[in-house]
Design an enzyme around this catalytic site. Sequence first.
Site, PDB file in Angstrom:
ATOM      1  N   ASP A 121       0.880  -1.087   0.027  1.00 23.38           N
ATOM      2  CA  ASP A 121       0.075  -0.101  -0.021  1.00 23.38           C
ATOM      3  C   ASP A 121       0.882   1.263   0.072  1.00 23.38           C
ATOM      4  O   ASP A 121       1.734   1.563   0.938  1.00 23.38           O
ATOM      5  CB  ASP A 121      -0.770  -0.103   1.188  1.00 23.38           C
ATOM      6  CG  ASP A 121      -1.880   1.093   1.380  1.00 23.38           C
ATOM      7  OD1 ASP A 121      -1.891   1.992   0.562  1.00 23.38           O
ATOM      8  OD2 ASP A 121      -3.009   0.888   1.974  1.00 23.38           O
ATOM      9  N   ARG A 123      -0.187   4.382  -0.472  1.00 20.67           N
ATOM     10  CA  ARG A 123      -1.051   5.666  -0.062  1.00 20.67           C
ATOM     11  C   ARG A 123      -0.589   6.269   1.098  1.00 20.67           C
ATOM     12  O   ARG A 123       0.210   5.809   1.927  1.00 20.67           O
ATOM     13  CB  ARG A 123      -2.682   5.171   0.114  1.00 20.67           C
ATOM     14  CG  ARG A 123      -3.206   4.713  -0.938  1.00 20.67           C
ATOM     15  CD  ARG A 123      -4.763   4.333  -0.701  1.00 20.67           C
ATOM     16  NE  ARG A 123      -4.677   3.146   0.011  1.00 20.67           N
ATOM     17  CZ  ARG A 123      -5.833   2.605   0.349  1.00 20.67           C
ATOM     18  NH1 ARG A 123      -6.955   2.736   0.218  1.00 20.67           N
ATOM     19  NH2 ARG A 123      -5.659   1.195   1.279  1.00 20.67           N
TER      20      ARG A 123
END
Length: 187
Positions: A121, A123
């Site tokens: 991930d 983000r």
Amino acid sequence: MRIHISNVAKLPTKFGEFKIQSFQEGIKEHLVIFKEPIGDIPLIRIHSECLTGDSLGSLKCDCGEQLEYALVNIADSGGMVIYLRQEGRNIGLFNKVNAYALQDKGLDTIEANHQLGFQEDERNYEIVNYILDYFDIKKIHLLTNNPKKIESLSGIEIVKRWPIIMASNKFNEDYLKTKKELMGHMI
């Protein structure tokens, strides 16, 4: 972090009448879709862009359904969706399609990202704190299953976490299982 903020505009949708505002962070243009009154403890959904799920109705994920669920509930009670332009857990659309191709060959979503040279991930939620501060929001009801979104909020009291559970289907069962078992999502 230098942020440019757009004007507020009306946004009538099939879910209800909202207002919309953009927060430009470098080349990323994030959106805030909100229904007034926002309230003292608003319902908030932090949602990362998913073109395939949000716009095309993909059954490989639960993103589009989660966005619709949030908009329906916010239209009813007030609050906001903070829509982050972080396609494919921030690996971009091109790489997301390549990750989908690897998933078609049997890799899970994490293995596919790793195969392409990315973390599970990529983000970043720093802009969320900026947006909440801009709206002078200190306490929220948060629509999420993702512990990383909870951990990312600084100076914000999460009064209640609302789970956002969507039914699985034959195309996303393994994806949801990976999110739960390997990424710690509370589903």
